[in-house]
Design an enzyme around this catalytic site. Structure first.
Site, PDB file in Angstrom:
ATOM      1  N   HIS A 306       0.848  -1.204   0.000  1.00 33.11           N
ATOM      2  CA  HIS A 306       0.000   0.000   0.000  1.00 33.11           C
ATOM      3  C   HIS A 306       0.871   1.237   0.000  1.00 33.11           C
ATOM      4  O   HIS A 306       1.994   1.228   0.511  1.00 33.11           O
ATOM      5  CB  HIS A 306      -1.026  -0.004   1.116  1.00 33.11           C
ATOM      6  CG  HIS A 306      -0.487  -0.166   2.494  1.00 33.11           C
ATOM      7  ND1 HIS A 306       0.203   0.822   3.141  1.00 33.11           N
ATOM      8  CD2 HIS A 306      -0.542  -1.209   3.353  1.00 33.11           C
ATOM      9  CE1 HIS A 306       0.541   0.396   4.332  1.00 33.11           C
ATOM     10  NE2 HIS A 306       0.121  -0.831   4.487  1.00 33.11           N
ATOM     11  N   HIS A 349       7.009   1.148  11.530  1.00 30.98           N
ATOM     12  CA  HIS A 349       7.432   2.440  11.018  1.00 30.98           C
ATOM     13  C   HIS A 349       8.221   3.227  12.052  1.00 30.98           C
ATOM     14  O   HIS A 349       7.901   3.184  13.234  1.00 30.98           O
ATOM     15  CB  HIS A 349       6.145   3.237  10.669  1.00 30.98           C
ATOM     16  CG  HIS A 349       6.353   4.456   9.852  1.00 30.98           C
ATOM     17  ND1 HIS A 349       5.464   5.510   9.868  1.00 30.98           N
ATOM     18  CD2 HIS A 349       7.333   4.806   8.992  1.00 30.98           C
ATOM     19  CE1 HIS A 349       5.889   6.444   9.036  1.00 30.98           C
ATOM     20  NE2 HIS A 349       7.014   6.048   8.492  1.00 30.98           N
ATOM     21  N   GLU A 355       3.557  11.850  14.665  1.00 29.60           N
ATOM     22  CA  GLU A 355       2.221  11.401  14.260  1.00 29.60           C
ATOM     23  C   GLU A 355       1.293  11.392  15.472  1.00 29.60           C
ATOM     24  O   GLU A 355       1.478  10.597  16.394  1.00 29.60           O
ATOM     25  CB  GLU A 355       2.287   9.990  13.667  1.00 29.60           C
ATOM     26  CG  GLU A 355       3.249   9.843  12.490  1.00 29.60           C
ATOM     27  CD  GLU A 355       3.273   8.418  11.933  1.00 29.60           C
ATOM     28  OE1 GLU A 355       2.422   7.596  12.337  1.00 29.60           O
ATOM     29  OE2 GLU A 355       4.156   8.136  11.121  1.00 29.60           O
ATOM     30  N   TYR A 364     -10.029   1.125  14.400  1.00 30.35           N
ATOM     31  CA  TYR A 364      -8.936   1.313  13.441  1.00 30.35           C
ATOM     32  C   TYR A 364      -8.324  -0.049  13.138  1.00 30.35           C
ATOM     33  O   TYR A 364      -8.120  -0.858  14.051  1.00 30.35           O
ATOM     34  CB  TYR A 364      -7.906   2.263  14.062  1.00 30.35           C
ATOM     35  CG  TYR A 364      -6.692   2.528  13.228  1.00 30.35           C
ATOM     36  CD1 TYR A 364      -6.801   3.052  11.943  1.00 30.35           C
ATOM     37  CD2 TYR A 364      -5.422   2.278  13.731  1.00 30.35           C
ATOM     38  CE1 TYR A 364      -5.677   3.319  11.187  1.00 30.35           C
ATOM     39  CE2 TYR A 364      -4.287   2.547  12.984  1.00 30.35           C
ATOM     40  CZ  TYR A 364      -4.419   3.056  11.702  1.00 30.35           C
ATOM     41  OH  TYR A 364      -3.303   3.319  10.959  1.00 30.35           O
ATOM     42  N   HIS A 382       2.980   9.262  18.347  1.00 24.44           N
ATOM     43  CA  HIS A 382       4.249   8.613  18.047  1.00 24.44           C
ATOM     44  C   HIS A 382       5.180   9.698  17.537  1.00 24.44           C
ATOM     45  O   HIS A 382       5.031  10.193  16.425  1.00 24.44           O
ATOM     46  CB  HIS A 382       4.053   7.491  17.008  1.00 24.44           C
ATOM     47  CG  HIS A 382       3.060   6.457  17.475  1.00 24.44           C
ATOM     48  ND1 HIS A 382       2.037   5.961  16.688  1.00 24.44           N
ATOM     49  CD2 HIS A 382       2.921   5.862  18.687  1.00 24.44           C
ATOM     50  CE1 HIS A 382       1.329   5.082  17.381  1.00 24.44           C
ATOM     51  NE2 HIS A 382       1.840   5.003  18.593  1.00 24.44           N
ATOM     52  N   HIS A 388       6.573   2.403  15.833  1.00 29.06           N
ATOM     53  CA  HIS A 388       5.169   2.089  16.057  1.00 29.06           C
ATOM     54  C   HIS A 388       4.698   1.167  14.939  1.00 29.06           C
ATOM     55  O   HIS A 388       5.426   0.906  13.992  1.00 29.06           O
ATOM     56  CB  HIS A 388       4.319   3.363  16.116  1.00 29.06           C
ATOM     57  CG  HIS A 388       4.483   4.248  14.908  1.00 29.06           C
ATOM     58  ND1 HIS A 388       5.509   5.147  14.786  1.00 29.06           N
ATOM     59  CD2 HIS A 388       3.767   4.351  13.759  1.00 29.06           C
ATOM     60  CE1 HIS A 388       5.425   5.782  13.623  1.00 29.06           C
ATOM     61  NE2 HIS A 388       4.373   5.310  12.972  1.00 29.06           N
TER      62      HIS A 388
HETATM   63 FE   LIG Z   1       3.589   5.950  11.086  1.00 25.78          FE
END
Ligand SMILES: [Fe+2]
Length: 466
Positions: A306, A349, A355, A364, A382, A388
């Site tokens: 994605h 990530h 974020e 979610y 984050h 995360h």
């Molecule tokens: Fe992220």
């Protein structure tokens, strides 16, 4: 369906279009034609210019609005500082009062508060930078149980405020007209514009992001082309609407209108004897607007992997460095996943950007919901380079899922405020609110399994010259 099916029905008309040049008059002939500042504007109004950018900002960035009003905004006594202001910061505000820490943070849903209105119910939870330098951002939670007094108004000199309605309806009267903002809608109130928030459906709770520099704009589309993501036509600006209550004969009595200014994250109050909502007509491209997140045209892969979450950007506040945002507003709406041989949740990530995430409704897809999870009305942060990603359970589920076309996020919408700034948390955000989940790391990632199996014969010293 590309429009949210709102329980609370729309009650206003709007002008459609992002960044459009709008002209609107509540009384015919109130707008001068062909010039802006006649010796005597029509109907005995005053012309007042509202500059959202420097006079000499490049034409494509220049934002201003001419207001035609009963009395100009300067007609009030001096402001006085409201030392009991609601921001729960060391007064006066200082960026040094923020705790800048690398820990991943998650908050349980923030409490409703029946005793507050929109202004007294605003809580700065995190931020960066300094409003006096016009650099930085503020992230807020609001919770209110009362409409603002009908003789009050609020404005922020610190920046543009993007409001994300999460629970309850906001009926917002601005100087330039009314906006109805319901859960799954957002609005942006630009710096300086006065407004008053009513609560027609009862108590409200939500999130807000303030940018101390620049303005929100639509992201570039690049090879996507000229449509998709948030389309310009779906942003809605208010129509001119005004009240009459002014001067010595003001029906409400002398100095009965209370104007609160947010100025360097402090509050200042003045009283005046006329309504601030007296703009009979206006024209310009500096105005508040709203947007239904259900109209977002979500783009994703139709092969594998994605794209980066930037593909979900609704609005962006650009820095001076192209492609690097002071803040992006990003959503994760319901969408189809069809990627083949792909780990479908967001990947693990670490990010040079910070974020901050919130959840408007639903669950979610990368985090478990329910008690102790990522819940509507809660949040997570984050910070820069803090790792995360999906929690252990979501990860295992995704690794073993049958990769058929799947609709994720049905009835759900998470969002992210993403910023190139390192974000600090306020005392209220870390302690006073008492919503920080102490076991966030443990519950999310302690159970992430080791799947590594060293292939037979492979060594760990392959980097050595032989
Ligand atoms: Fe992220």
């Amino acid at each position: 369906m590309p429009v949210t099916d709102f329980e609370f029905k729309e009650k206003y008309r709007y002008k459609n279009g992002f960044g459009s040049y709008v002209e609107t008059e509540a009384v015919p002939g109130a707008l001068p034609v062909g010039y802006n500042s006649p010796q005597q504007p029509p109907h005995g109004l005053y012309a007042e210019k509202l500059s959202g950018t420097a006079f000499t900002a490049p034409r494509h960035e220049n934002q201003q609005t001419w207001c035609y009003r009963v009395l100009p905004s300067c007609t009030h006594p001096p402001f006085e500082e409201d030392l009991e202001g609601p921001f729960n910061l060391t007064k006066p505000y200082s960026p040094a009062s923020l705790r800048i820490i690398p820990n991943q943070l998650r908050w349980d849903p923030f409490d409703h508060d029946d005793q507050t209105d929109f202004v007294t119910g605003l809580r700065l939870i995190a931020g960066a930078g300094d409003p006096t330098l016009k650099q930085g951002i503020g992230m807020y939670i609001y919770a209110a149980g009362k409409s603002m007094n009908s003789h009050s108004a609020f404005y922020s000199a610190d920046g543009d405020l993007l409001i994300v309605a999460q629970d309850g309806v906001l009926d917002i009267r601005t100087e330039l007209g009314w906006l109805l903002v319901r859960p799954m809608e957002i609005c942006v109130i630009p710096r300086g514009i006065k407004y008053q928030v009513h609560l027609p459906s009862g108590p409200v709770r939500g999130y807000a992001l303030e940018i101390y520099q620049g303005h929100f704009t639509l992201p570039e589309l690049g090879p996507i082309g000229s449509n998709c993501l948030a389309n310009a036509r779906d942003f809605q600006a208010p129509l001119a609407c005004f009240s009459e209550d002014f001067g010595a004969t003001a029906a409400s009595g002398p100095n009965s209108y209370s104007i609160t200014a947010k100025f360097n994250n402090g509050l200042f109050v003045t009283k005046q004897n006329h309504t601030p909502f007296d703009v009979v007509a206006w024209h310009g491209n500096y105005y508040p607007y709203k947007y239904d997140l259900g109209r977002f045209n979500t783009i994703g892969t139709i092969s594998f992997d994605h794209p980066d979450p930037s593909i979900f950007t609704v609005l962006s506040a650009f820095s001076d460095h192209p492609g690097t945002a002071v803040a992006d507003f990003v959503i994760f709406p319901p969408r189809w996943l069809v990627a083949e041989d792909t780990f479908r949740p967001p990947w693990y990530h670490r990010n040079t950007m910070s974020e901050f995430m919130g959840l408007i409704e639903g669950v979610y897809d990368a985090k478990k919901g329910g008690s102790g999870g990522f819940m509507p009305g809660g949040a997570s942060l984050h910070n820069v380079m803090s790792g995360h990603g999906p929690d252990a359970e979501s990860c295992e589920g995704a690794r073993n899922a049958e990769l058929k076309p799947m609709l994720v996020g049905k009835g759900s919408c998470a969002f992210m405020f993403e910023s190139y700034l390192m974000v600090g948390v306020t005392e209220w955000g870390l302690k006073t609110c008492r919503k920080v989940q102490s076991a966030y790391n443990e519950h999310s990632w302690n159970g992430v399994k080791v799947h590594w199996k060293r292939p037979e014969g492979a060594s760990t010293d392959g980097h050595l010259l032989k």
